[in-house]
Structure formats: C-alpha cells, structure tokens
Design a protein around this motif. Structure first.
Motif, PDB file in Angstrom:
ATOM      1  N   GLU A 181       0.701  -1.182  -0.049  1.00 44.69           N
ATOM      2  CA  GLU A 181       0.002  -0.004  -0.039  1.00 44.69           C
ATOM      3  C   GLU A 181       0.796   1.352  -0.025  1.00 44.69           C
ATOM      4  N   LYS A 182       1.824   1.356   0.734  1.00 48.51           N
ATOM      5  CA  LYS A 182       2.693   2.478   1.085  1.00 48.51           C
ATOM      6  C   LYS A 182       3.617   2.787  -0.303  1.00 48.51           C
ATOM      7  N   LEU A 183       4.048   1.500  -1.083  1.00 48.24           N
ATOM      8  CA  LEU A 183       4.997   1.707  -2.260  1.00 48.24           C
ATOM      9  C   LEU A 183       4.000   2.079  -3.356  1.00 48.24           C
ATOM     10  N   GLN A 184       2.397   2.012  -3.374  1.00 49.49           N
ATOM     11  CA  GLN A 184       1.909   1.990  -4.566  1.00 49.49           C
ATOM     12  C   GLN A 184       1.671   3.546  -4.634  1.00 49.49           C
ATOM     13  N   VAL A 185       2.024   4.296  -3.867  1.00 45.81           N
ATOM     14  CA  VAL A 185       1.788   5.920  -3.792  1.00 45.81           C
ATOM     15  C   VAL A 185       2.563   6.184  -5.048  1.00 45.81           C
ATOM     16  N   PRO A 186       2.189   6.974  -6.068  1.00 46.36           N
ATOM     17  CA  PRO A 186       2.697   7.275  -7.233  1.00 46.36           C
ATOM     18  C   PRO A 186       3.951   8.279  -6.638  1.00 46.36           C
ATOM     19  N   ALA A 187       5.147   8.185  -7.231  1.00 42.67           N
ATOM     20  CA  ALA A 187       6.210   9.406  -6.807  1.00 42.67           C
ATOM     21  C   ALA A 187       5.603  10.588  -7.287  1.00 42.67           C
ATOM     22  N   LYS A 188       6.083  11.523  -6.574  1.00 40.67           N
ATOM     23  CA  LYS A 188       5.572  12.898  -6.783  1.00 40.67           C
ATOM     24  C   LYS A 188       6.636  13.341  -8.137  1.00 40.67           C
ATOM     25  N   ASN A 189       7.876  13.240  -8.053  1.00 45.99           N
ATOM     26  CA  ASN A 189       8.558  13.455  -9.193  1.00 45.99           C
ATOM     27  C   ASN A 189       9.899  12.523  -8.732  1.00 45.99           C
ATOM     28  N   ILE A 190      10.410  11.950  -9.947  1.00 48.54           N
ATOM     29  CA  ILE A 190      11.482  10.906  -9.811  1.00 48.54           C
ATOM     30  C   ILE A 190      12.616  12.013  -9.538  1.00 48.54           C
ATOM     31  N   ARG A 191      13.284  12.132  -8.493  1.00 53.63           N
ATOM     32  CA  ARG A 191      14.672  12.775  -7.979  1.00 53.63           C
ATOM     33  C   ARG A 191      15.440  11.871  -7.579  1.00 53.63           C
ATOM     34  N   GLY A 192      16.825  12.319  -7.529  1.00 57.25           N
ATOM     35  CA  GLY A 192      18.102  11.813  -6.889  1.00 57.25           C
ATOM     36  C   GLY A 192      18.704  10.962  -8.045  1.00 57.25           C
ATOM     37  N   LEU A 193      18.280  10.752  -9.153  1.00 61.01           N
ATOM     38  CA  LEU A 193      18.770  10.175 -10.131  1.00 61.01           C
ATOM     39  C   LEU A 193      19.411  11.117 -11.226  1.00 61.01           C
ATOM     40  N   ASP A 194      19.791  12.518 -10.861  1.00 61.56           N
ATOM     41  CA  ASP A 194      20.348  13.506 -11.769  1.00 61.56           C
ATOM     42  C   ASP A 194      21.555  13.143 -12.302  1.00 61.56           C
ATOM     43  N   LEU A 195      22.338  12.360 -11.392  1.00 57.29           N
ATOM     44  CA  LEU A 195      23.877  11.990 -11.618  1.00 57.29           C
ATOM     45  C   LEU A 195      23.577  11.027 -12.993  1.00 57.29           C
TER      46      LEU A 195
END
Length: 140
Positions: free
Chosen positions: A114-128
């Motif tokens: 249930e907690k992981l099915q929440v859509p991510a707001k914006n994919i962040r942290g992968l800019d590198l």
C-alpha cells in the motif's frame, strides 16, 4: 568507452516521496484501523527490540525463518537458539500457533504494498545518471 556500475541504497527513492524502511516499519507498527491483532503487533515489537533493528525486512525475515524452522525446513544452527526463544515467546502470547508468522508476514506485505503504490511525486535523486548518460566516453 568506460563501463561504470552503480550501487544505490534504498534511500535513493526518498527524494521522490517514497518511504524509507524505517518509515515503513513505523507504519506497520502503528496498526491503523486495528488491521492486526495487537498481540501480533507485540510479537513484531519483541522481534524489533531483540534484534535492535529499525528495518521491517529484518522482522519479516526472522518470522519467515521461524515458520520454516517450525516446519522442519530451516536448519541454521546459529539461529536455532533465537528461533526457539521466539517460538516460546509466541506460544506464551496467544494461541495462533504456527500461523502467527504467516499472519504477520501477510500484514507486512499488505502495508508495504500500500505504501509503495503511492505514485512518486517526481523522480528525483537520479540526476547524476542523467548527466552521465550524456558523457560520450561512458557507455550507456
């Protein structure tokens, strides 16, 4: 061309709004709406405290190991004393028997899904990775 491998920890998803394992454990132990018998929550807290962990995966693993041990499948001699203690603790707590481990693991599965099915707001942290994908001498 240079080949590069990356190893990311679970925390890489936090900037995208997904929970860390510690956050998931708090949600699991909170037992919203009384979804699980409080005695089973007490078993999870006992395992958490005895292991000194803040990670739900550790609790899940121990309970799965206990279930396999009770079924005669798991035979890790280093873990047997702890599993025996935990088996005794559970037996003193209530009468669910060996289904205790399955009930708790099913509950953990449900909460985590249930907690992981929440859509991510914006994919962040992968800019590198995005930046590295543009470097000509690094193979994608």
């Amino acid at each position: 061309m240079v080949n590069i491998s990356f190893l990311f920890g679970a925390g890489i998803s936090k900037p995208s709004g997904l929970p860390l394992a510690k956050d998931l454990l708090e949600d699991i132990l909170e037992n919203k709406n009384g979804a699980l018998d409080e005695r089973l929550i007490t078993v999870m807290k006992h395992v958490k405290d005895s292991l000194g962990t803040d990670n739900y995966e550790d609790i899940y693993s121990v309970l799965k190991s206990l279930r396999l041990y009770c079924d005669g499948i798991y035979k890790n001699p280093a873990a047997v004393p702890y599993l025996e203690e935990l088996k005794k603790y559970i037996a003193e707590m209530h009468s669910y028997g060996t289904s205790t481990c399955n009930m708790i693991c099913d509950y953990i599965d449900k909460v985590v899904c249930e907690k992981l099915q929440v859509p991510a707001k914006n994919i962040r942290g992968l800019d590198l990775l995005k930046q590295l994908s543009k470097v000509k001498h690094i193979k994608n």
